[in-house]
Design a protein around this motif. Sequence first.
Motif, PDB file in Angstrom:
ATOM      1  N   HIS A 154       0.843  -1.200   0.000  1.00  0.00           N
ATOM      2  CA  HIS A 154       0.000   0.000   0.000  1.00  0.00           C
ATOM      3  C   HIS A 154       0.876   1.247   0.000  1.00  0.00           C
ATOM      4  N   VAL A 155       0.498   2.221  -0.838  1.00  0.00           N
ATOM      5  CA  VAL A 155       1.227   3.486  -0.915  1.00  0.00           C
ATOM      6  C   VAL A 155       0.331   4.592  -0.369  1.00  0.00           C
TER       7      VAL A 155
ATOM      8  N   ARG B 126       5.184  -1.050   8.909  1.00  0.00           N
ATOM      9  CA  ARG B 126       6.466  -1.333   8.245  1.00  0.00           C
ATOM     10  C   ARG B 126       6.335  -2.475   7.248  1.00  0.00           C
ATOM     11  N   GLU B 127       5.401  -3.376   7.485  1.00  0.00           N
ATOM     12  CA  GLU B 127       5.212  -4.520   6.604  1.00  0.00           C
ATOM     13  C   GLU B 127       4.429  -4.184   5.343  1.00  0.00           C
ATOM     14  N   CYS B 128       3.524  -3.196   5.426  1.00  0.00           N
ATOM     15  CA  CYS B 128       2.606  -3.040   4.297  1.00  0.00           C
ATOM     16  C   CYS B 128       2.459  -1.636   3.734  1.00  0.00           C
ATOM     17  N   VAL B 129       3.136  -0.622   4.290  1.00  0.00           N
ATOM     18  CA  VAL B 129       2.892   0.752   3.840  1.00  0.00           C
ATOM     19  C   VAL B 129       4.181   1.436   3.400  1.00  0.00           C
ATOM     20  N   THR B 130       4.125   2.029   2.213  1.00  0.00           N
ATOM     21  CA  THR B 130       5.143   2.960   1.758  1.00  0.00           C
ATOM     22  C   THR B 130       4.548   4.348   1.938  1.00  0.00           C
ATOM     23  N   LEU B 131       5.182   5.184   2.733  1.00  0.00           N
ATOM     24  CA  LEU B 131       4.702   6.543   2.999  1.00  0.00           C
ATOM     25  C   LEU B 131       5.525   7.521   2.187  1.00  0.00           C
TER      26      LEU B 131
ATOM     27  N   ASP C 248      -3.227   4.325  -2.280  1.00  0.00           N
ATOM     28  CA  ASP C 248      -3.337   3.373  -3.390  1.00  0.00           C
ATOM     29  C   ASP C 248      -4.068   3.980  -4.589  1.00  0.00           C
ATOM     30  N   GLY C 249      -3.747   5.247  -4.886  1.00  0.00           N
ATOM     31  CA  GLY C 249      -4.301   5.911  -6.057  1.00  0.00           C
ATOM     32  C   GLY C 249      -5.657   6.559  -5.850  1.00  0.00           C
ATOM     33  N   ARG C 250      -6.221   6.451  -4.667  1.00  0.00           N
ATOM     34  CA  ARG C 250      -7.531   7.062  -4.384  1.00  0.00           C
ATOM     35  C   ARG C 250      -7.341   8.252  -3.460  1.00  0.00           C
ATOM     36  N   VAL C 251      -7.853   9.418  -3.874  1.00  0.00           N
ATOM     37  CA  VAL C 251      -7.650  10.633  -3.084  1.00  0.00           C
ATOM     38  C   VAL C 251      -8.747  10.792  -2.035  1.00  0.00           C
TER      39      VAL C 251
END
Length: 159
Positions: free
Chosen positions: A81-82, A113-118, A136-139
Amino acid sequence: MPTNPQTLSQDHAALLSSLIGRHRNTPGALLPLLHDVQEALGHVPGEAVEPIARALGLSRAEVHGVITFYHFFRSTPPKPHVVQVCQAEACQACGAGELMAAARALADSESGRECVTLEPVYCLGLCATSPAVMIDGRVHGRVGPSRLGALMQSLGVRP
């Protein structure tokens, strides 16, 4: 910075070759090519720098400089997830600093830490509904720390 194109997997090397072929003769090809590489792979691997530079008649330093200058480009694969927090002026005026601190705390949690890129971003175009985030591309507009916590909890992030 790795520069050996042989360290790319065969699939990635073939994809990179195809993308280079598509852009090679286009004036100002570097940025569109880097965008396409990141779109396809999720990041611009260091191993792609040398073949891109060679194909476009640039130095490796020039290509690497563009990748590292623009916040949008990643050198490592993102996590599942970003989460992007707007840092532009309108969002800053409405609490983006506090929101980014909350996002960092969640992203630094064990599950985060396992699933998020901030990532910070510099305008999501939601200035009238600041502060804004994109997940994930949704604002999402009018996001405070508690709403961000709920949004990130839906991704599996626990404080």
